[in-house]
Design a protein around this motif. Structure first.
Motif, PDB file in Angstrom:
ATOM      1  N   UNK A 166      68.623  45.645 101.018  1.00  0.00           N
ATOM      2  CA  UNK A 166      67.413  46.267 101.566  1.00  0.00           C
ATOM      3  C   UNK A 166      67.437  46.200 103.082  1.00  0.00           C
ATOM      4  N   UNK A 167      67.169  47.323 103.734  1.00  0.00           N
ATOM      5  CA  UNK A 167      67.109  47.387 105.194  1.00  0.00           C
ATOM      6  C   UNK A 167      65.650  47.426 105.622  1.00  0.00           C
ATOM      7  N   UNK A 168      65.241  46.439 106.395  1.00  0.00           N
ATOM      8  CA  UNK A 168      63.854  46.380 106.848  1.00  0.00           C
ATOM      9  C   UNK A 168      63.528  47.468 107.853  1.00  0.00           C
ATOM     10  N   UNK A 169      64.537  47.930 108.590  1.00  0.00           N
ATOM     11  CA  UNK A 169      64.302  48.972 109.593  1.00  0.00           C
ATOM     12  C   UNK A 169      64.110  50.328 108.923  1.00  0.00           C
ATOM     13  N   UNK A 170      64.967  50.635 107.951  1.00  0.00           N
ATOM     14  CA  UNK A 170      64.850  51.901 107.219  1.00  0.00           C
ATOM     15  C   UNK A 170      63.749  51.840 106.159  1.00  0.00           C
ATOM     16  N   UNK A 171      63.430  50.624 105.708  1.00  0.00           N
ATOM     17  CA  UNK A 171      62.402  50.468 104.696  1.00  0.00           C
ATOM     18  C   UNK A 171      62.854  50.866 103.311  1.00  0.00           C
TER      19      UNK A 171
END
Length: 332
Positions: A166-171
């Motif tokens: 999971x990428x927190x920036x891309x969500x």
């Protein structure tokens, strides 16, 4: 030419604090997110594209317009050397920009809606669900009989394919995520990792070439051995371009070597922090096959930011959902 740094930010961490004197449920709770700056990173990415294009424009002006372009009309050996220098410069520039915009515009790979893991042909089971740990490490990987668990992302509320993070920036969850790169305003994952590697490769070659072409002018500028023609602005631009390109070439070389090591071991930047060396990484199926899982089997496309239709059709691993494992692999 800009350096392409990396920032493997993949998880969101929340910490709760209770005000002094607050007991039980009557206390006031304050939550903060250490990755709340993610929105700012998205905006920074747009600025980075402008910065990249600005650096390309400055380098093009110094090399082509101010120095080697006029040398084409001097005649003799100087014109011939300038011609080949400009030919190589433009070839690498085209490959660099092709790789850059392919990396920027290619979706790194997301999980389709209602995705389900493939069932085991013998048992017909999809395996147990395993949630991601709080620290972002993914304890469950579905890779074969020795490891039949399927992961679950609590943030996206969906099942996760192997090597997905999971990428927190891309969500969202990214297939075989390597890192989120603000320089390309995109995640680097299964579907654009090859393009990113070629971007590093051609950026290094281009910046190294520019440094070599401007080295003589840089030395003459700071010595009394000769005179450099041109306006003060052109001379200053030449010095700045040389220093920037040399700095970026040396920096990118380090990233390039690091990613070559990762590719040959069939791991990503994130996995390099999570996994461990003993026993051997189960997705490591040999350097040749590891390389082909990223660059494809068609050698004609190895140095192009594209895949052949045969590779896309015959290599499911390029789609980012399933990866072969070593027969003697064990769960890590």
């Amino acid at each position: 030419m800009p350096i392409l740094g990396f920032n493997p930010t993949t998880t969101t961490t929340t910490t709760t604090m209770q005000k002094p004197g607050g007991g039980g449920g009557g206390g006031s709770i304050m939550a903060w997110n250490v990755f709340r700056f993610c929105t700012g990173l998205r905006a920074l990415g747009s600025i980075m594209i402008v910065f990249v294009l600005g650096m390309v424009g400055l380098t093009y002006y110094v090399v082509v317009i101010a120095n080697y372009g006029p040398a084409l009309f001097h005649g003799g050996v100087e014109s011939l050397s300038a011609f080949f220098a400009l030919l190589l410069f433009h070839f690498l520039l085209v490959m660099l920009l092709w790789s850059y915009f392919t990396t920027v515009l290619t979706d790194p790979g997301g999980i389709p809606a209602n995705w389900q893991p493939s069932k085991d042909e013998e048992s017909g089971e999809t395996g147990l669900l395993v949630g991601s740990g709080q620290n972002g490490a993914d304890p469950g990987l579905r890779g074969g009989p020795a490891d039949s668990r399927t992961r679950f992302c609590r943030k996206c509320n969906q099942l996760k394919p192997p090597r997905c993070h999971h990428c927190s920036i891309c969500g969202r969850c990214i297939l075989k995520m390597d890192h989120h790169c603000v320089w390309v305003v995109n995640c680097v994952g299964a579907l654009n990792y090859k393009y990113f590697l070629l971007l590093l490769f051609y950026t290094f070659l281009e910046t190294a070439l520019v440094s070599f072409l401007l080295l003589r002018l840089f030395i003459v500028f700071f010595t009394d051995d000769g005179e450099v023609s041109g306006t003060p602005g052109t001379l200053i631009a030449t010095v700045i371009t040389f220093v920037l390109n040399l700095s970026f070439a040396l920096s990118i070389l380090g990233f390039l070597i690091m990613h070559i090591v990762l590719v040959l071991a069939n791991t990503t930047t994130i996995e390099a922090f999570e996994k461990k060396t003993n026993p051997r990484w189960r997705f490591d199926v040999g350097r040749k096959k590891n390389f082909e899982q990223v660059f494809g089997m068609d050698k004609r496309y190895w140095f192009l930011p594209a895949y052949s239709e045969d590779d896309l059709r015959c290599m499911p691993v390029l789609q980012g959902f399933e990866y072969p494992t070593r027969p003697d692999s064990v769960e890590l």
